[in-house]
Scaffold this active site. Structure first.
Site, PDB file in Angstrom:
ATOM      1  N   ARG A 195      55.333  23.220 -18.180  1.00  0.00           N
ATOM      2  CA  ARG A 195      56.151  23.617 -17.020  1.00  0.00           C
ATOM      3  C   ARG A 195      56.113  22.523 -15.955  1.00  0.00           C
ATOM      4  NH1 ARG A 195      54.827  28.718 -13.074  1.00  0.00           N
ATOM      5  NH2 ARG A 195      53.065  27.354 -12.619  1.00  0.00           N
ATOM      6  N   PHE A 203      55.821  38.143 -12.858  1.00  0.00           N
ATOM      7  CA  PHE A 203      54.470  37.587 -12.836  1.00  0.00           C
ATOM      8  C   PHE A 203      53.493  38.750 -12.981  1.00  0.00           C
ATOM      9  CE2 PHE A 203      50.723  35.721 -10.776  1.00  0.00           C
ATOM     10  CZ  PHE A 203      50.705  34.461 -11.339  1.00  0.00           C
ATOM     11  N   ASP A 234      60.590  39.682  -5.314  1.00  0.00           N
ATOM     12  CA  ASP A 234      59.507  38.729  -5.130  1.00  0.00           C
ATOM     13  C   ASP A 234      60.134  37.333  -5.127  1.00  0.00           C
ATOM     14  OD1 ASP A 234      57.339  37.003  -5.344  1.00  0.00           O
ATOM     15  OD2 ASP A 234      56.129  38.521  -6.360  1.00  0.00           O
TER      16      ASP A 234
HETATM   17  C1  LIG Z   1      52.358  32.987  -7.624  1.00  0.00           C
HETATM   18  C2  LIG Z   1      52.766  34.396  -7.727  1.00  0.00           C
HETATM   19  C3  LIG Z   1      51.916  35.428  -7.292  1.00  0.00           C
HETATM   20  C4  LIG Z   1      50.544  35.131  -6.803  1.00  0.00           C
HETATM   21  O1  LIG Z   1      49.994  36.152  -6.031  1.00  0.00           O
HETATM   22  P1  LIG Z   1      48.739  35.851  -5.095  1.00  0.00           P
HETATM   23  O2  LIG Z   1      48.306  37.167  -4.609  1.00  0.00           O
HETATM   24  O3  LIG Z   1      49.185  34.913  -4.022  1.00  0.00           O
HETATM   25  O4  LIG Z   1      47.696  35.189  -5.944  1.00  0.00           O
HETATM   26  C5  LIG Z   1      52.400  36.722  -7.342  1.00  0.00           C
HETATM   27  N1  LIG Z   1      53.635  37.000  -7.812  1.00  0.00           N
HETATM   28  C6  LIG Z   1      54.460  36.033  -8.253  1.00  0.00           C
HETATM   29  C7  LIG Z   1      55.820  36.384  -8.746  1.00  0.00           C
HETATM   30  C8  LIG Z   1      54.044  34.704  -8.239  1.00  0.00           C
HETATM   31  O5  LIG Z   1      54.843  33.752  -8.696  1.00  0.00           O
END
Ligand SMILES: *Cc1c(COP(=O)(O)O)cnc(C)c1O
Length: 397
Positions: free
Chosen positions: A356, A113, A184
């Site tokens: 999705r 992400f 993550d």
């Molecule tokens: C949804 C998501 C985020 C979002 O980060 P926020 O700081 O909560 O906005 C970060 N990393 C991944 C892999 C995600 O899927």
């Protein structure tokens, strides 16, 4: 066995709507409304500041951390809740790099992400030590685990396609070259069983507003393996991670264990909502959730392929290699998703061309999947998406 009819009854789901976006924002637990209201009127309204002690507000980041820890295989006392996931990525990566001072490479993949990569870039700039963020294709990660890698930073489930990394295998391979791992679990926690302790993961982070149903803005979580917990030097050394916040010392001394990864005052209103979501998770067994998720996603794939030949599967076909979401490619994906939403099936669109859909067994059943397929097939076969109003891009897709 998990009683999925009982868990479904505990969510507020608008009549007639099939919600397939719990991978992005989980549904509202019915109990959250009353719990948050009680928190506001009684704990905040009447008890005011005494609630930090009386209502247990200050203890919540760790008690909620333990409840989440139970879903991800963490040892008790090694998960802390707070901040946003972006911040937790930053903290965990900084801590991991600090444990590998002689190495300069962070290995990640292009399926990550973007915020994880952005936070890494920002951290590396601040450190100013010449670190390199090496981003490779997801299938090339193992081959790029070389002796110069300090940290392998991956998201287990690809947010676009749902492709699943083999966390145990890659963690072992990373350790074999002396690298640490930062996983993550944004699309893992509450979607499939995971065993951070069993895999020997070094760090893990995730959010609570997706599959965990903590609500928009609900805090993130961070896990630090017990073997590192007292060794990491927090880059964000806030007072809530101090060993004695109310001593108001002028110098920072980290709390023991993962508590040092706390930063500032916890988000109490959000944690009240999250508590009610965790009450529902107490009724669920992750093995059952995973089995049901594979059944639902398999059914969705086969029914969509049977009815919508213009859609191309972008997710792994084998359920064992897929998280709890399914994506299809379509050239006019954005407009198609707007039309699908207008027909009462909520999924989302991810650029450039992905439709999705997230599957959340706690409140999505086979009937929902069949209804969704019927509606999606109508949109696709009657080209309902081909209208000007569906082509206007909104800020959030
Ligand atoms: C949804 C998501 C985020 C979002 O980060 P926020 O700081 O909560 O906005 C970060 N990393 C991944 C892999 C995600 O899927």
């Amino acid at each position: 066995m998990t009683d999925f009819a009982a868990t479904k009854a505990m969510f507020n789901l608008p009549d007639g709507l099939v919600y397939l976006d719990g991978n992005s924002l989980g549904a509202l637990p019915k109990a959250a409304t009353a719990r948050v209201s009680e928190m506001m009127t009684k704990e905040w309204g009447e008890r005011l500041i005494t609630s930090w002690n009386l209502s247990g507000w200050m203890a919540q980041p760790m008690t909620l951390g333990d409840r989440i820890g139970g879903l991800i295989g963490a040892e008790p006392g090694h998960v802390a809740v707070g901040d946003t996931l972006s911040i937790k990525v930053y903290q965990a990566l900084a801590a991991a790099l600090d444990l590998r001072p002689d190495r300069r490479v962070i290995l990640s993949d292009s399926g990550n992400f973007p915020t994880d990569l952005y936070m890494a870039e920002g951290l590396l700039k601040t450190l100013g030590k010449g670190h390199e963020l090496r981003v490779v294709a997801p299938e090339d990660v193992a081959d790029n685990l070389t002796e110069d890698v300090a940290v392998l930073m991956l998201t287990e489930v690809d947010y676009r396609t749902g492709r699943l990394h083999d966390m145990a295998d890659l963690t072992t391979k990373a350790h074999a070259v002396g690298a640490l791992t930062l996983w993550d679990l944004a699309h893992t926690a509450g979607a499939l069983p995971v065993d951070v302790a069993g895999c020997n993961a070094d760090f893990a982070v995730g959010c609570t507003y997706k599959y965990l149903n903590g609500g928009p803005g609900a805090p993130a979580f961070v896990y630090v393996a017990p073997r590192h917990a007292d060794a990491v030097a927090p880059a964000l050394s806030g007072w809530q991670g101090h060993t004695a916040p109310f001593a108001f010392d002028l110098d920072y001394r980290p709390a023991s264990g993962v508590e040092r990864m706390r930063v500032g005052t916890p988000p109490v209103i959000q944690m009240a909502a999250l508590e009610t979501a965790m009450d529902i998770w107490d009724m669920a067994d992750m093995t059952d959730v995973r089995a049901r998720s594979i059944e639902l996603t398999d059914l969705f794939i086969s029914e969509i392929e049977a009815t919508c030949p213009m859609l191309t599967l972008a997710s792994p076909r084998d359920g064992l290699h897929r998280g709890s979401q399914v994506s299809f490619r379509f050239e006019h994906g954005y407009a198609a998703m707007q039309a699908i939403i207008a027909e009462g099936v909520v999924g989302d669109f991810r650029a450039p061309d992905l439709l999705r859909f997230g599957f959340t067994p706690l409140y999505t059943d086979e009937g929902d999947v069949r209804t969704a397929v019927t509606r999606i097939a109508r949109v696709m076969n009657d080209k309902l998406w081909d209208r000007p109003e569906y082509k206007i891009q909104k800020a959030v897709t």
